[in-house]
Enzyme design. Structure first.
Site, short mmCIF file in Angstrom:
data_model
loop_
_atom_site.label_atom_id
_atom_site.label_comp_id
_atom_site.label_asym_id
_atom_site.label_seq_id
_atom_site.Cartn_x
_atom_site.Cartn_y
_atom_site.Cartn_z
N ARG A 71 1.70 1.48 -6.03
CA ARG A 71 1.90 0.53 -4.93
C ARG A 71 0.63 -0.26 -4.63
O ARG A 71 0.69 -1.39 -4.18
CB ARG A 71 2.33 1.27 -3.66
CG ARG A 71 3.75 1.74 -3.69
CD ARG A 71 4.14 2.25 -2.32
NE ARG A 71 4.31 1.16 -1.38
CZ ARG A 71 5.48 0.61 -1.10
NH1 ARG A 71 6.56 1.03 -1.68
NH2 ARG A 71 5.55 -0.38 -0.23
N HIS A 106 7.88 -31.69 -25.70
CA HIS A 106 7.40 -32.52 -24.59
C HIS A 106 6.09 -32.00 -24.01
O HIS A 106 5.78 -32.24 -22.85
CB HIS A 106 8.46 -32.59 -23.49
CG HIS A 106 9.77 -33.15 -23.98
ND1 HIS A 106 9.91 -34.46 -24.37
CD2 HIS A 106 10.97 -32.57 -24.19
CE1 HIS A 106 11.14 -34.67 -24.78
NE2 HIS A 106 11.82 -33.51 -24.69
N GLU A 122 10.77 -13.94 -19.41
CA GLU A 122 10.52 -12.54 -19.10
C GLU A 122 9.54 -11.92 -20.11
O GLU A 122 8.66 -11.14 -19.75
CB GLU A 122 11.85 -11.77 -19.06
CG GLU A 122 11.77 -10.28 -18.82
CD GLU A 122 11.13 -9.87 -17.48
OE1 GLU A 122 10.84 -10.72 -16.65
OE2 GLU A 122 10.90 -8.66 -17.33
N LYS A 156 5.98 -10.31 -19.09
CA LYS A 156 5.60 -8.92 -19.41
C LYS A 156 4.22 -8.91 -20.05
O LYS A 156 3.38 -8.09 -19.72
CB LYS A 156 6.60 -8.26 -20.37
CG LYS A 156 7.93 -7.89 -19.80
CD LYS A 156 7.92 -6.73 -18.84
CE LYS A 156 7.67 -7.18 -17.44
NZ LYS A 156 8.73 -7.41 -16.52
N CYS A 195 0.84 -1.18 0.00
CA CYS A 195 0.00 0.00 0.00
C CYS A 195 0.89 1.24 0.00
O CYS A 195 2.04 1.19 0.41
CB CYS A 195 -0.87 0.01 1.24
SG CYS A 195 -1.80 -1.51 1.44
N GLU A 242 1.49 -9.72 -17.48
CA GLU A 242 1.30 -8.66 -16.49
C GLU A 242 0.47 -7.50 -17.03
O GLU A 242 -0.43 -7.03 -16.37
CB GLU A 242 2.67 -8.09 -16.06
CG GLU A 242 3.43 -8.95 -15.10
CD GLU A 242 4.78 -8.34 -14.73
OE1 GLU A 242 5.09 -8.29 -13.55
OE2 GLU A 242 5.52 -7.91 -15.63
N TRP A 289 -3.80 -1.95 -1.36
CA TRP A 289 -3.75 -3.22 -2.09
C TRP A 289 -4.18 -4.26 -1.07
O TRP A 289 -3.44 -4.57 -0.14
CB TRP A 289 -2.31 -3.46 -2.58
CG TRP A 289 -2.16 -4.61 -3.54
CD1 TRP A 289 -2.26 -4.55 -4.90
CD2 TRP A 289 -1.82 -5.97 -3.23
NE1 TRP A 289 -2.03 -5.79 -5.43
CE2 TRP A 289 -1.76 -6.68 -4.44
CE3 TRP A 289 -1.59 -6.66 -2.04
CZ2 TRP A 289 -1.46 -8.04 -4.51
CZ3 TRP A 289 -1.30 -8.01 -2.10
CH2 TRP A 289 -1.23 -8.68 -3.33
N LYS A 305 3.59 -2.92 -7.24
CA LYS A 305 4.99 -2.70 -7.60
C LYS A 305 5.93 -3.36 -6.62
O LYS A 305 6.92 -3.97 -7.01
CB LYS A 305 5.25 -1.19 -7.67
CG LYS A 305 6.67 -0.82 -8.07
CD LYS A 305 6.90 -1.12 -9.53
CE LYS A 305 8.30 -0.86 -10.00
NZ LYS A 305 8.61 -1.70 -11.17
N ASN A 319 0.62 -0.10 6.24
CA ASN A 319 1.06 -1.00 5.16
C ASN A 319 1.74 -2.18 5.84
O ASN A 319 2.65 -1.98 6.64
CB ASN A 319 2.04 -0.25 4.25
CG ASN A 319 2.66 -1.15 3.21
OD1 ASN A 319 2.05 -2.12 2.78
ND2 ASN A 319 3.87 -0.82 2.78
N GLY A 320 1.29 -3.39 5.53
CA GLY A 320 1.91 -4.57 6.16
C GLY A 320 0.84 -5.54 6.60
O GLY A 320 -0.31 -5.44 6.17
#
Ligand code: G6P
Length: 608
Positions: free
Chosen positions: A27, A503, A480, A484, A2, A487, A74, A603, A100-101
């Protein structure tokens, strides 16, 4: 996760708090709230939605007062509802907090507090802190906060205001919290971009530390209430760097910043024949020679950088490397000891899983070196030494420039270790340095071709799936590239080592499946990857290939190609990832996605 901002000033604060919290929306962005206090009244506005949506509804600047807190959430504990949005308050409504936490013992605490008559109105873990402060308040807000944090277990970055006090009390444990020293006013925040417009002088709160912030003074204490002397540090980013500067999204801006970011990463760390990172690495020649194993721990994009690092380090230094998901590392009794170097990679420096993995490694007496972008972060403080990426603030949730800078640091460490260990002769060191110096301009040339990648995105943006394949050092780049795309565009994408296609994933290939090959020309896997391309084409798959400039043969075989300049094999990932970042960006843009704030992501993930 957050975002938190607080301000005590001589002027009205709501407008400034709104501006500051907007900078932290990356965030967390499922709900937002603000509390302001004018010395008599304390008023809160909050709701679910992104900051602008909520602001339209509630008009935050109607809040009056010289002191306030703002929060973008968040969700962790409690659904995304207006009630669960921060700030939270106690039974009297006099105390207001943002957090936050995660409070791990909140259920026990809540039960105790209910028995004492406290009434809860949300499903959050945070609310217990407000009631604990109320329970312990005897006229001194700092003392009440100290008593409350003494009871909670878990992580917190906390901002507290009380109707009868002209001060913000802030506290931190395992979640970032920073005090900004302004001119006639002082701030708290969870992340520096929030306050850069107002001040670059900051103090990083340490774990289990508390700050009492007023307009003209900030005092610091430990959890026992003992006074602590803290150093004011100067941030070397400026507010402009943290703005979009004309780009439609931060992600695009950050992709285009890569030549500069990488130059900053290299800056001052090279001369023609040497890598100058001895002091940053913090290990003596003897210690490096005794290293038996390197373990890299990271999450997300940092983990992909680690996989490239594994390839680089093993290839050029012959030190065995293992790359671990930080979240898994400590749950399997890892074999590390004082002859192991653990490299923790993190853009934010706050990822809880990475921090926990480092602590586990330190317990087992390994040396921990971190590769971090954000200065003053928890991971930096937990490390024996830190090599910064220096890529400047990264705001887009999908990491781009931090990734390429992480690769550069890993390369610098590799060449340095190779030289110290005596496995890389001087001439090779010189050549490797020369290769690295070419990278910023080579990336620039890929970026200049970005319109071509945009056209490619226009061809494929409606597809529901994509497969990304690569081999050798480009296999992590396939991972990656797929990450991307997932996301930012919500298209299902999988990264795979190209040879593994047969396979399993080959069963997915048909005329609707774009397959992105990282097929750069080298003398190891190129001929094999050509075979994989044939296998895909013969099953009707669409092939998009990242190829080396001048590779006419491959160009004719594939449906779409993007070429990148040639450099040494080991540096190819720095180039091949750039078109994949752009492809993901343009596909997401065509699909109308909220690129800088992709749904459900944050983030920096400060919860395990
Ligand atoms: C989040 C971000 C990713 C990032 C990962 C690790 O999931 O959305 O972009 O790669 O965390 O973050 P770190 O700050 O430790 O590199």
């Amino acid at each position: 996760m957050c975002g938190i901002v607080g301000l005590v000033s001589k002027r009205e604060v709501s407008k400034i708090l709104l501006e500051c919290i907007r900078k932290l929306e990356y965030r967390g962005y499922d709900s937002v709230g603000m509390v302001c206090c004018d010395g008599k009244d304390i008023c809160t506005k909050k709701d679910i939605g992104k900051i602008d949506e909520v602001d339209k509804k509630v008009n935050f600047i109607e809040l009056n007062g010289n002191m306030g807190l703002a929060h973008s959430r968040w969700s962790t504990h409690g659904r995304t509802t207006k009630e669960n949005a921060h700030p939270h308050t106690d039974c009297t409504g006099d105390v207001s907090i943002v957090h936050n936490g995660i409070i791990e013992n909140h259920l026990e605490l809540k039960e105790e507090l209910i028995k004492k008559g406290h009434k809860f109105s949300t499903e959050t873990d945070t609310e217990v802190i407000a009631h604990l402060i109320e329970e312990n308040y005897k006229g001194d807000l700092k003392d009440a906060v100290l008593a409350a944090v003494g009871k909670i277990e878990g992580s917190y970055g906390l901002g507290v205001v009380h109707k009868n006090h002209d001060e913000i009390v802030a506290a931190r444990n395992e979640s970032p919290l920073i005090v900004g020293i302004g001119d006639g006013e002082n701030f708290i925040c969870s992340d520096v971009p929030a306050i850069l417009k107002y001040t670059r002088n900051v103090v990083y709160l340490g774990n289990e530390e508390v700050a009492v912030v007023t307009t003209d003074k900030v005092e610091f204490f430990d959890v026992n209430g003992e006074w602590v002397d803290k150093k004011v540090e100067k941030i070397d980013w400026d507010a402009e760097q943290a703005q979009k500067q004309g780009y439609k999204h931060f992600m695009l801006k950050e992709i285009f910043e890569q030549p500069r970011a990488i130059s900053e990463t290299i800056n001052g760390r090279l001369d023609d024949s040497d890598i100058l990172i001895k002091d940053e690495i913090g290990l003596s020649v003897d210690e490096i020679k005794k290293v038996k194993k390197i373990v890299i721990v990271a999450c997300g994009t940092g983990w992909h950088a680690g996989l490239v690092g594994e390839f680089m380090i093993e290839e050029l230094t012959r030190i065995p490397v293992e790359v671990e998901y930080a979240s898994e590392f400590r749950y399997r009794n890892p074999i590390v000891d004082k002859t192991t170097i653990v490299i923790a990679i993190s853009q934010s420096g706050e990822t809880a899983d990475t921090l926990a993995a480092m602590k586990e490694a330190k317990k087992k007496r390994a040396k921990v070196i971190s590769i971090v972008n954000v200065k003053g972060s928890s991971i930096e403080r937990e490390s024996d030494s830190t090599v910064y990426t220096h890529s400047g603030p990264e705001i887009g949730v999908a990491s781009t420039k931090a990734f390429t800078s992480q690769l550069v640091v890993l390369y610098l460490m590799t060449v340095y270790f190779g030289k110290v260990k005596g496995v890389l002769p001087q001439e090779q060191v010189r050549n490797r340095i020369r290769d690295l110096r070419r990278v910023p301009l080579q990336i620039q040339s890929i970026l200049e071709d970005s319109d071509y990648i945009k056209e490619c995105a226009e061809l494929y943006y409606k597809r529901a799936n994509a497969l990304y394949l690569g081999r050798g050092i480009n296999y992590p780049i396939a991972l990656e590239g797929a990450l991307k795309l997932k996301e930012v565009s919500y298209v299902h994408a999988e990264g795979y080592p190209a040879a593994e296609m047969k396979h399993g994933p080959i069963a997915l290939i048909d005329k609707d499946m774009p397959v992105v090959f990282v097929a750069t020309k080298d003398d190891r896997t190129y001929s094999k990857i050509l075979g994989n391309i044939e296998e895909t084409k013969s099953r009707g798959g669409i092939v998009i290939a990242i190829i080396t400039k001048g590779d006419k043969g491959l160009k004719e075989k594939v449906d779409t190609n993007v070429h990148i300049p040639k450099n040494s094999y080991i540096l190819t990932p720095l180039l091949s990832v750039v078109p994949l970042q752009l492809l993901a960006y343009y596909i997401a843009d065509k699909r109308g996605c909220d690129i800088d704030k992709p749904r459900n992501l944050a983030k920096s993930v400060t919860v395990e």
